[in-house]
Scaffold this motif. Structure first.
Motif, PDB file in Angstrom:
ATOM      1  N   ARG A 127       8.254   8.569   5.552  1.00 62.95           N
ATOM      2  CA  ARG A 127       8.493  10.120   6.168  1.00 62.95           C
ATOM      3  C   ARG A 127       7.150  10.565   5.585  1.00 62.95           C
ATOM      4  N   GLY A 128       6.932  10.392   4.450  1.00 63.90           N
ATOM      5  CA  GLY A 128       5.589  11.120   3.808  1.00 63.90           C
ATOM      6  C   GLY A 128       4.229  10.595   4.325  1.00 63.90           C
ATOM      7  N   VAL A 129       4.248   9.162   4.784  1.00 59.60           N
ATOM      8  CA  VAL A 129       3.262   8.739   5.321  1.00 59.60           C
ATOM      9  C   VAL A 129       2.847   9.416   6.527  1.00 59.60           C
ATOM     10  N   ILE A 130       3.886   9.450   7.403  1.00 60.51           N
ATOM     11  CA  ILE A 130       3.776  10.233   8.731  1.00 60.51           C
ATOM     12  C   ILE A 130       3.216  11.662   8.558  1.00 60.51           C
ATOM     13  N   GLY A 131       4.003  12.391   7.427  1.00 63.03           N
ATOM     14  CA  GLY A 131       3.504  13.755   6.972  1.00 63.03           C
ATOM     15  C   GLY A 131       1.984  13.920   6.738  1.00 63.03           C
ATOM     16  N   ARG A 132       1.306  12.874   6.076  1.00 60.43           N
ATOM     17  CA  ARG A 132       0.095  12.930   5.763  1.00 60.43           C
ATOM     18  C   ARG A 132      -0.720  12.720   7.183  1.00 60.43           C
ATOM     19  N   PHE A 133      -0.237  11.879   7.893  1.00 57.65           N
ATOM     20  CA  PHE A 133      -1.219  11.772   9.376  1.00 57.65           C
ATOM     21  C   PHE A 133      -0.990  13.166   9.862  1.00 57.65           C
ATOM     22  N   GLU A 134       0.195  13.715   9.854  1.00 61.39           N
ATOM     23  CA  GLU A 134       0.402  14.768  10.849  1.00 61.39           C
ATOM     24  C   GLU A 134      -0.271  16.093  10.386  1.00 61.39           C
ATOM     25  N   SER A 135      -0.525  16.251   8.744  1.00 58.82           N
ATOM     26  CA  SER A 135      -1.356  17.342   8.369  1.00 58.82           C
ATOM     27  C   SER A 135      -2.805  17.067   8.633  1.00 58.82           C
ATOM     28  N   ALA A 136      -3.337  15.894   9.104  1.00 58.49           N
ATOM     29  CA  ALA A 136      -4.680  15.773   9.267  1.00 58.49           C
ATOM     30  C   ALA A 136      -5.570  16.011   7.997  1.00 58.49           C
ATOM     31  N   SER A 137      -4.910  15.664   6.723  1.00 60.80           N
ATOM     32  CA  SER A 137      -5.474  15.783   5.313  1.00 60.80           C
ATOM     33  C   SER A 137      -6.292  14.641   4.939  1.00 60.80           C
ATOM     34  N   LEU A 138      -6.218  13.533   5.643  1.00 65.55           N
ATOM     35  CA  LEU A 138      -6.938  12.270   4.970  1.00 65.55           C
ATOM     36  C   LEU A 138      -8.411  12.813   4.909  1.00 65.55           C
ATOM     37  N   GLU A 139      -9.034  11.999   3.973  1.00 61.55           N
ATOM     38  CA  GLU A 139     -10.557  12.336   3.606  1.00 61.55           C
ATOM     39  C   GLU A 139     -11.262  11.217   3.824  1.00 61.55           C
ATOM     40  N   GLU A 140     -12.427  10.914   4.428  1.00 64.75           N
ATOM     41  CA  GLU A 140     -13.429   9.706   4.553  1.00 64.75           C
ATOM     42  C   GLU A 140     -13.789   9.392   3.193  1.00 64.75           C
ATOM     43  N   GLY A 141     -13.984   8.029   3.343  1.00 63.01           N
ATOM     44  CA  GLY A 141     -14.502   7.379   1.934  1.00 63.01           C
ATOM     45  C   GLY A 141     -13.494   7.199   0.814  1.00 63.01           C
ATOM     46  N   ILE A 142     -12.184   7.366   1.156  1.00 63.72           N
ATOM     47  CA  ILE A 142     -11.170   7.130   0.502  1.00 63.72           C
ATOM     48  C   ILE A 142     -10.298   5.826   1.052  1.00 63.72           C
ATOM     49  N   LEU A 143      -9.896   4.974   0.121  1.00 65.24           N
ATOM     50  CA  LEU A 143      -8.717   3.810   0.708  1.00 65.24           C
ATOM     51  C   LEU A 143      -7.634   4.379   0.143  1.00 65.24           C
ATOM     52  N   TYR A 144      -6.692   4.698   1.136  1.00 65.19           N
ATOM     53  CA  TYR A 144      -5.416   5.091   0.787  1.00 65.19           C
ATOM     54  C   TYR A 144      -4.360   3.845   0.632  1.00 65.19           C
ATOM     55  N   ARG A 145      -3.699   3.791  -0.322  1.00 63.48           N
ATOM     56  CA  ARG A 145      -2.764   2.685  -0.554  1.00 63.48           C
ATOM     57  C   ARG A 145      -1.206   3.247  -0.625  1.00 63.48           C
ATOM     58  N   ALA A 146      -0.383   2.495  -0.398  1.00 62.25           N
ATOM     59  CA  ALA A 146       1.031   3.004  -0.281  1.00 62.25           C
ATOM     60  C   ALA A 146       1.841   1.783  -0.960  1.00 62.25           C
ATOM     61  N   THR A 147       2.759   2.522  -1.810  1.00 65.76           N
ATOM     62  CA  THR A 147       3.909   1.337  -2.461  1.00 65.76           C
ATOM     63  C   THR A 147       4.970   0.910  -1.432  1.00 65.76           C
ATOM     64  N   ARG A 148       5.194  -0.381  -1.428  1.00 62.47           N
ATOM     65  CA  ARG A 148       6.070  -0.858  -0.508  1.00 62.47           C
ATOM     66  C   ARG A 148       7.395  -1.206  -1.171  1.00 62.47           C
ATOM     67  N   PHE A 149       8.602  -0.743  -0.416  1.00 64.30           N
ATOM     68  CA  PHE A 149       9.931  -0.737  -0.791  1.00 64.30           C
ATOM     69  C   PHE A 149      10.333  -1.768  -0.044  1.00 64.30           C
ATOM     70  N   ASP A 150      11.115  -2.932  -0.669  1.00 66.07           N
ATOM     71  CA  ASP A 150      11.658  -4.147  -0.017  1.00 66.07           C
ATOM     72  C   ASP A 150      13.052  -3.692   0.037  1.00 66.07           C
ATOM     73  N   LEU A 151      13.612  -3.825   1.222  1.00 66.15           N
ATOM     74  CA  LEU A 151      14.960  -3.542   1.633  1.00 66.15           C
ATOM     75  C   LEU A 151      15.871  -5.054   1.632  1.00 66.15           C
TER      76      LEU A 151
END
Length: 324
Positions: A127-151
């Motif tokens: 949900r937070g990933v979608i929120g960041r896309f929705e807010s258009a707050s990403l910046e160029e020149g940054i490699l964004y990573r995310a923790t993976r939760f295994d179900l």
């Protein structure tokens, strides 16, 4: 008329080989969920699917994908089927049946989005990933990573929703990420603006005897080139702990026999040639959504180059390679 470039391109790869069991089902379920939540949030996006080394005498997975999602159309789904001769020409390990990151480079090279996410077919966005896309707050020149939760694999994932993904009773493992490289499970989420992906030259195409740790190698190259790595602060989700984790013990005493190649010094930085991502491969339009990349030796590039300079990941990488 060419469609306007989307905000986000999502690059995934695969083929119709049932890798890991029910590959197509896992792919389609995750894509359906991600497309729905991105659309609900009003995020302009496209999926770029690359079919590497298609299985002989089997239907193209690209064709099955188009049939499963007729609502996407060429503005939201673009597929590239790669002539298997490219795998034979570029592979340096006969045990490797699929070069995931060579395939991802094909998609990255052709992605139209302002931001490009290289991920895997069975990843669900948090949900937070979608929120960041929705807010258009990403910046160029940054490699964004995310923790993976295994179900836990024992659950029912035919109808995935936020409630299921966010219920910690369903979690089997959390793949934590730590600075400065944030490498753990990095192939599942590497988000970067398109221009910086092109400046870095995509994933390593020089080392072709293993596919393991090519993703973490990219994190190290980005860091070495002055790109800031940032934890997006919200997880992505995956059903089970992955094929590598499931099979690693089987090859622990004979890593050279593994289908992913033995571990290597992935902190060594690489310099891809200008042909990375099969940039010069001739394209033949198969239908509205799919192109076939015809084989041409001019698109392969040299098997060996003396222009790359190996440097530690903590050093700076020159803007252009030099010969010694």
């Amino acid at each position: 008329m060419t469609a306007a470039a989307p905000y986000l391109s999502i690059v995934v790869t695969g083929r119709n080989d049932d890798f890991g069991g029910d590959f197509n089902g896992r792919f389609f379920r995750a894509l359906r969920f991600n497309h729905a939540v991105l659309s609900e949030a009003g995020i302009d996006h496209e999926f770029v699917f690359v079919e590497w080394r298609p299985v002989e005498r089997a239907p193209y997975l690209a064709a099955l994908l188009e049939a499963e999602f007729p609502e996407l159309g060429p503005s939201s789904l673009r597929c590239y089927v790669v002539d298997p001769a490219y795998h034979d020409a570029r592979n340096l390990n006969p045990r490797l049946q699929f070069h995931e990151f060579l395939a991802k480079n094909v998609g990255i090279r052709r992605a139209r989005g302002r931001y490009v996410l290289a991920t895997n077919t069975d990843i669900y966005f948090g949900r937070g990933v979608i929120g960041r896309f929705e807010s258009a707050s990403l910046e160029e020149g940054i490699l964004y990573r995310a923790t993976r939760f295994d179900l836990k694999e024992s659950g029912d994932y035919n109808n995935v929703d936020w409630e299921l993904l966010e219920d910690d009773r369903n979690y089997d493992a959390v793949n934590t990420i730590c600075p400065p490289y944030f490498t753990n499970a990095s192939g599942d989420f590497q988000l970067l603006d398109r221009g910086t992906y092109h400046r870095l030259g995509g994933f390593n195409e020089v080392y072709r005897v293993a596919k393991i740790h090519i993703d973490s190698n990219f994190c190290m190259k980005a860091h070495a080139c002055g790109v800031r790595l940032v934890d997006l602060g919200s997880p992505v989700y995956h059903v089970g702990r992955g094929t590598f984790n499931a099979q690693e013990a089987r090859y622990r005493t004979r890593p050279e026999a593994s289908p992913w190649g033995k571990r290597w010094r992935s902190s060594v930085i690489y310099v891809n040639g200008p042909e990375w991502g099969l940039a010069h491969a001739p394209e033949r339009q198969m239908d509205a959504c799919t192109s076939f990349l015809e084989f041409d030796w001019s698109a392969v590039g040299p098997m060996v180059t003396l222009k790359g300079v190996e440097v530690p990941a903590t050093a700076s990488v020159p803007r252009s390679s030099t010969s010694g």
